[in-house]
Design a protein around this motif. Structure first.
Motif, PDB file in Angstrom:
ATOM      1  N   ARG A  39       0.543  -0.844   0.040  1.00  0.00           N
ATOM      2  CA  ARG A  39      -0.220  -0.188   0.345  1.00  0.00           C
ATOM      3  C   ARG A  39       0.993   1.510   0.241  1.00  0.00           C
ATOM      4  O   ARG A  39       0.193   2.287  -1.041  1.00  0.00           O
ATOM      5  N   HIS A  40       2.118   1.339   0.233  1.00  0.00           N
ATOM      6  CA  HIS A  40       3.414   2.153   0.974  1.00  0.00           C
ATOM      7  C   HIS A  40       3.112   2.410  -0.751  1.00  0.00           C
ATOM      8  O   HIS A  40       3.058   3.811  -0.827  1.00  0.00           O
TER       9      HIS A  40
ATOM     10  N   VAL B 121       0.756   3.899  -2.507  1.00  0.00           N
ATOM     11  CA  VAL B 121      -0.057   5.899  -2.037  1.00  0.00           C
ATOM     12  C   VAL B 121       1.508   6.658  -2.615  1.00  0.00           C
ATOM     13  O   VAL B 121       1.464   7.804  -3.174  1.00  0.00           O
ATOM     14  N   THR B 122       2.684   5.857  -2.458  1.00  0.00           N
ATOM     15  CA  THR B 122       3.905   7.296  -3.382  1.00  0.00           C
ATOM     16  C   THR B 122       3.338   7.121  -5.143  1.00  0.00           C
ATOM     17  O   THR B 122       3.924   8.465  -5.475  1.00  0.00           O
TER      18      THR B 122
ATOM     19  N   LEU C 144       0.958  10.106  -5.712  1.00  0.00           N
ATOM     20  CA  LEU C 144       1.496  10.841  -5.687  1.00  0.00           C
ATOM     21  C   LEU C 144       1.858  12.307  -6.234  1.00  0.00           C
ATOM     22  O   LEU C 144       1.937  13.116  -6.831  1.00  0.00           O
TER      23      LEU C 144
ATOM     24  N   LEU D  14      -3.355  11.576   0.712  1.00  0.00           N
ATOM     25  CA  LEU D  14      -1.801  10.642   0.094  1.00  0.00           C
ATOM     26  C   LEU D  14      -0.647  10.745   1.547  1.00  0.00           C
ATOM     27  O   LEU D  14      -0.148   9.868   2.234  1.00  0.00           O
TER      28      LEU D  14
ATOM     29  N   GLU E 290      -1.356   9.618   5.070  1.00  0.00           N
ATOM     30  CA  GLU E 290      -1.783   8.104   4.704  1.00  0.00           C
ATOM     31  C   GLU E 290       0.108   7.369   4.653  1.00  0.00           C
ATOM     32  O   GLU E 290      -0.118   6.701   5.101  1.00  0.00           O
ATOM     33  N   GLN E 291      -0.021   7.736   4.155  1.00  0.00           N
ATOM     34  CA  GLN E 291       1.758   7.683   4.178  1.00  0.00           C
ATOM     35  C   GLN E 291       2.272   7.970   5.232  1.00  0.00           C
ATOM     36  O   GLN E 291       3.641   6.243   5.590  1.00  0.00           O
TER      37      GLN E 291
ATOM     38  N   ASP F 208       3.981   3.926   7.015  1.00  0.00           N
ATOM     39  CA  ASP F 208       5.217   4.246   7.720  1.00  0.00           C
ATOM     40  C   ASP F 208       5.913   4.143   9.275  1.00  0.00           C
ATOM     41  O   ASP F 208       6.631   3.567   9.237  1.00  0.00           O
TER      42      ASP F 208
END
Length: 648
Positions: A100-101, A104-105, A108, A121, A124-125, A129
């Motif tokens: 998921r990270h 999201v990255t 972005l 975002l 969430e990131q 983390d």
């Protein structure tokens, strides 16, 4: 702050009560050792705390959001899944977070024109983390394989089904360590681990594992080095002792000495009351009736130690004195089977009467294969193995394969066509009735009638020992004899072997057992290039072996810091100065006050409500306890120094 709390637990199996109003609290990050005799229900309690079993009454609570994982003695793994897959199953949450990270990255990069979406975002990131760090960081995938390697699991893509029980346990342990739960409940985690791996696990749990740990183990090195509190399970109750295993032994010795005094007083009073009754006291007055009632009540009360396993004295037919050399290996090398490569380089070994040799080395290096070759299996590929003329071998294997689950304990130990008498003594002239012999192994009449197949692992181990030790052998060959044994039986077995007239070859990971028993260590040392191992004999026990290898013993923990050295003695003439005489006159009061402070802090740390309601105070109290013990010890040493100089 408590991570797990259990209150007023009750559990019984038929008429056998395992837990009787038992309570325990484990604080976050705390390491607790759970000990007790075999059959007292340690594994049952562990399963209840882990949620695997339910109690008959009482409650178990886990702090919201915390994860609990349990290592069973015989873990159930999917036989079709590989070791790699089983361990990676523990990374589900981590894989979800990292995947998921990455998503999201990537999003972005395209959200620059939409500030609201961009901010969401970013939040969430940041949360992801934090989650990834909480789950062990970004390198968990590599760490998972590292745990398997460190625990000696090879060929990680082979299914679990055909693997040995020991391998499956190590895979399950690796899975638990990778999962890094908030509470780890480990039932005999060092079983099937070699000594070096057990030492690594001990260090990892102390220095690197962030969660709380409940250890059910007989490994005294582990209990002493890794545990901050010992909880003893006895007669359905739980008693907590602050400190490590060494501190527990000291406190337990004090309690037993007190119980002995109480029991002696009870016996003396009982004797006086019996004498009075035997004189024909007339039970006419109220006072006489009360005294008679008191006499019968004393008799019915029973000793303070009732129900506790007694001091076991394992007895065996002593070794024959005929023949000095029991066993000799001459340039011997062996393989695990026909056509397979040699496991070790050729080596010599002479085993004489009285030698007790502990065999150590990594799993899979050939320790058990050596025992099988000595027993006569055709595994020798070079040299020869020569038995003495009068050598008689008794063998105890890891799996306790010699047990018959369909027979009762009594029938299995007696054997087919066996007598109900055990022959003991130097020539076997002394005898003991078989039922009395089994009582030495803590099997009362009811247990002797129980089927072997229904016994716990520790009880099965005691049956196997009883069978082996009545054979009258002069060479005992033991493969992991300490697995599943409780501490009283371990101590008794050590005492037996220390006085045994024959010879002993024992493969074991139990470092304390080797320190107590071994006169030499036979170390299997793997070849760095993957060739056959080298076998080297070292004199002494396990600590001597480490010293000869140039290894230093593990550093002492803060709670085990040595007492402060006494002040230096003044130079010059002997005797005391005026100030020192005044100091000596008042030092006993200072010692009493210091010891009372130690006792008060120990009582606070032994109170379960501390961990349930004021867990944040535990670390501070443990530090105060270490300081108080140091002060008390320093005062005692100062007193001894002053007294010695005054006596000159």
């Amino acid at each position: 702050m408590p991570a797990l709390t259990a209150q007023h637990l009750r559990k019984s199996f038929g008429v056998h009560v395992v837990l009787d109003d038992a309570s325990i609290t484990i604080a976050r990050g705390e390491r607790v050792g759970l000990i007790g005799a075999n059959g007292t229900g340690k594994s049952t309690l562990a399963k209840i705390l882990a949620g695997v079993e339910t109690p008959d009454a009482g409650t178990v609570g886990v702090r919201r959001g915390l994860a609990v994982r349990y290592l069973a003695q015989e873990p159930e793994l999917d036989p079709d899944r590989t070791a790699r897959q089983v361990v990676e199953d523990a990374l589900v949450a981590w894989r979800q977070a990292t995947t998921r990270h990455a998503e999201v990255t990537a999003r972005l990069a395209d959200a620059g024109t939409n500030p609201k979406e961009h901010d969401a975002l970013v939040r969430e990131q940041a949360e992801l983390d934090e989650a990834i760090v909480r789950l062990g960081g970004w390198n968990r995938g590599h760490e998972a394989m590292g745990f398997l390697e460190r625990l000696g699991v090879r060929d990680v893509d082979r299914p679990c089904g055909p693997r040995s029980g020991g391998e499956r346990r190590r895979i399950a342990l690796a899975q638990l360590l990778v999962a890094s739960p908030d509470v780890a409940i480990l039932d005999e985690p060092t079983n099937h681990l070699d000594a070096d791996t057990a030492a690594w696990l001990e260090s990892y749990l102390v220095n690197d594992f962030a969660g709380a740990v409940l250890l059910v183990t007989h490994d005294r090195y582990f209990l002493d080095a890794a545990c901050q509190r010992i909880v003893e399970m006895e007669r359905g109750k739980l008693t907590a002792y602050a400190g490590n295993y060494g501190a527990y032994l000291e406190k337990k010795a004090e309690l037993l000495a007190h119980e002995e005094r109480v029991e002696q007083n009870r016996q003396n009073m009982l004797r006086r009351e019996r004498e009075w009754l035997s004189r024909g006291a007339k039970a006419r007055t109220t006072k006489q009736k009360a005294r008679i009632d008191r006499a019968f009540a004393l008799e019915a009360q029973g000793p303070a130690t009732a129900g506790r396993p007694g001091e076991v004295s394992l007895v065996t037919a002593a070794a024959s004195r005929e023949g000095k050399t029991i066993l000799e290996l001459q340039g011997a090398s062996f393989a695990a089977g026909p056509g397979l490569p040699a496991l070790v380089r050729p080596f010599d070994l002479i085993l004489s009467s009285g030698d007790r040799i502990g065999i150590v080395g990594p799993n899979g290096v050939g320790k058990t294969t050596l025992l099988r070759a000595i027993l006569g299996e055709p595994l020798v590929v070079a040299g020869e193995i020569v038995r003495g003329k009068n050598t008689r071998i008794a063998y105890l294997d890891q799996a306790r394969a010699g047990l018959d689950d369909a027979k009762s304990v009594f029938e299995d130990v007696r054997g087919e066509g066996g007598a109900n008498v055990v022959h003991l003594g130097v020539r076997g002239h002394e005898t003991m009735e078989l039922r009395s012999y089994l009582e030495l192994f803590l099997f009362d009449g009811a247990k002797q009638r129980q089927k072997v197949g229904s016994l716990s692992g520790g009880e099965r181990a005691r049956v196997a020992l009883a069978k082996v030790l009545r054979q009258g052998a002069n060479l005992l060959v033991f493969d992991e004899p300490t697995n599943d044994l409780d501490l009283p039986t371990l101590s008794a077995l050590e005492e037996l072997l220390e006085g045994y007239e024959g010879s002993v070859l024992v493969v074991t990971h139990d470092r304390a057992f080797l320190d107590h028993v071994a006169t030499a260590i036979l170390a299997f040392e793997p070849d760095a290039q993957g060739g056959p191992a080298t076998v080297t004999r070292y004199a002494g026990g396990y600590q001597d072996y480490l010293a000869q290898r140039g290894e230093k013993p593990a550093p002492k923990r803060a709670s085990e810091a040595p007492a402060a050295a006494p002040p230096p003695r003044p130079k010059g003439k002997s005797g005391l100065t005026y100030a020192e005489r005044l100091e000596l006159d008042g030092i006993m009061d200072r010692i009493d006050a210091a010891e009372k402070e130690v006792a008060q802090i120990e009582a606070q740390l032994a109170d379960p409500t501390l961990y349930a309601q004021r867990g944040h105070e535990v670390a501070g109290l443990q530090a105060r306890l270490a300081e108080a013990r140091t002060r008390a010890a320093a005062l005692v040493e100062r007193w001894e120094s002053l007294e010695a100089r005054r006596a000159r």
